[in-house]
Design an enzyme around this catalytic site. Structure first.
Site, short mmCIF file in Angstrom:
data_model
loop_
_atom_site.label_atom_id
_atom_site.label_comp_id
_atom_site.label_asym_id
_atom_site.label_seq_id
_atom_site.Cartn_x
_atom_site.Cartn_y
_atom_site.Cartn_z
N ARG A 179 44.52 7.73 20.20
CA ARG A 179 45.24 8.50 19.18
C ARG A 179 44.53 8.40 17.83
NH1 ARG A 179 50.42 6.90 16.05
NH2 ARG A 179 51.26 8.90 15.34
N ASN A 199 50.31 9.21 10.20
CA ASN A 199 49.39 8.11 10.48
C ASN A 199 49.97 6.72 10.24
OD1 ASN A 199 47.21 9.73 11.29
ND2 ASN A 199 46.58 10.07 9.17
N HIS A 241 48.89 11.97 26.61
CA HIS A 241 50.25 11.45 26.51
C HIS A 241 50.67 10.72 27.77
CE1 HIS A 241 51.50 14.50 23.14
NE2 HIS A 241 50.59 13.63 22.75
N HIS A 243 43.27 11.53 15.63
CA HIS A 243 43.75 11.75 14.27
C HIS A 243 42.61 11.76 13.27
CE1 HIS A 243 48.36 10.95 14.46
NE2 HIS A 243 47.92 11.47 15.60
#
Length: 320
Positions: free
Chosen positions: A61, A92, A188, A65
């Site tokens: 992740r 974040n 996910h 990001h």
């Protein structure tokens, strides 16, 4: 690694070879500048993730990001005394795993001071973290440089609360297509969220005390058992029953209308993304590992800095 997987990766590299070269990256970028870079990063990553497997999802992740804001330049890693850097933006605040990247970078600084960028370290850590939990491998071309700018106001990341149209737009502007969207959403399968992000979806979707009609009623009931109306802390598996295994089960959950976020459920609202989900469900995820590898290589090429642009940070949290 199975022979068929090796052959598939050869195809990946041949297809992307021109693009990678044009962007100034190379699989052997550190071969002479700092031999053993990948082995060093892998060793450190294994030490952390083997002890805490949930870090695999966190580090994957983090890489996503970072790349979606100013490109894959490690700008997410920068700290600001005024709390106005990317890492201070609301999406974040739950990012974790910085210590893994810092440890890998520190090990490389001892070995080859000022040579390996934090952006490359993060790209390798994300890949190796997934490998530790027996997820797919993908090649990581190297040679990125680190950005010097990190702004909280620019952290406009794909939201878990939006529909398919907005998601497709988010990905398109980064050079990623609809297939990349549905494939990368498959990450996910190892993700953890919390009751806070689905409270409205299950308790007050339209302001009338209702639930999102796109969700399976039985799934809503199970979520309500875990998340009471005032509970915003309890952790939730994004791929119930398979969160520790990197596999295609996430698509089965989405197909059954058990996607945790609106953005998961939205994948059923587009013919192309829905078709991909149906294919993975029908074939037991036969192409998911290869597809994920392909899309991760593309993700790692977004708006990178090379040559004389940016810098090689000594510490990932601070510009030189």
């Amino acid at each position: 690694m199975a022979i068929k997987n090796i052959l598939a990766l050869v195809v990946i590299l041949s297809v992307l070879g021109v693009s990678v070269a044009q962007k100034g990256l190379n699989l052997d970028y550190y071969k002479y500048k700092c031999p053993g870079v990948e082995a060093t990063v892998r060793r450190v990553t294994e030490q952390y993730v083997s002890r805490q497997p949930s870090l695999a999802a966190a580090l994957l992740r983090m890489h996503f990001h970072d790349c979606f804001v100013r490109g894959c330049d490690a700008s997410l890693l920068l700290k600001s005394p005024n709390k106005d850097a990317e890492r201070d933006a609301i999406p974040n605040l739950s990012v974790r795993g910085y210590e893994v990247v810092d440890a890998a970078k520190a090990a490389l600084e001892k070995k080859c001071p000022g040579v390996v960028s934090c952006a490359d370290v993060l790209s390798l850590v994300a890949r190796d973290a997934v490998l530790v939990i027996r997820g797919p491998w993908w090649p990581v071309p190297l040679g990125r440089r680190d950005g010097r700018i990190s702004r909280k106001s620019e952290a406009n990341l794909p939201s878990p609360f939006v529909g398919i149209g907005e998601l497709k737009k988010n990905f398109r502007v980064k050079g990623l297509n609809v297939k990349d969207l549905v494939v990368l959403s498959g990450a996910h399968t190892i993700g953890i969220s919390s009751c806070a992000l689905i409270n409205t979806r299950i308790y007050n979707f339209t302001g009338k005390g209702d639930s999102d009609p796109s969700m399976n009623p039985s799934y809503v009931r199970s979520l309500k058992k875990k998340c009471k109306p005032t509970d915003f802390r309890t952790p939730l598996e994004m791929d119930p029953g398979s969160v520790k295994t990197f596999d295609s089960h996430y698509y089965t959950a989405v197909a059954q209308k058990k996607g945790l976020f609106t953005s998961d459920s939205a994948l059923l609202d587009d013919p192309e993304t829905r078709s991909y989900i149906e294919t993975q469900v029908g074939t037991g995820g036969s192409s998911f590992a290869k597809d994920f590898s392909d899309s991760m290589v593309k993700l790692g090429l977004i708006e990178i800095l090379t040559g004389n642009k940016g810098e090689i940070r000594k510490k990932c949290a601070f510009v030189n």
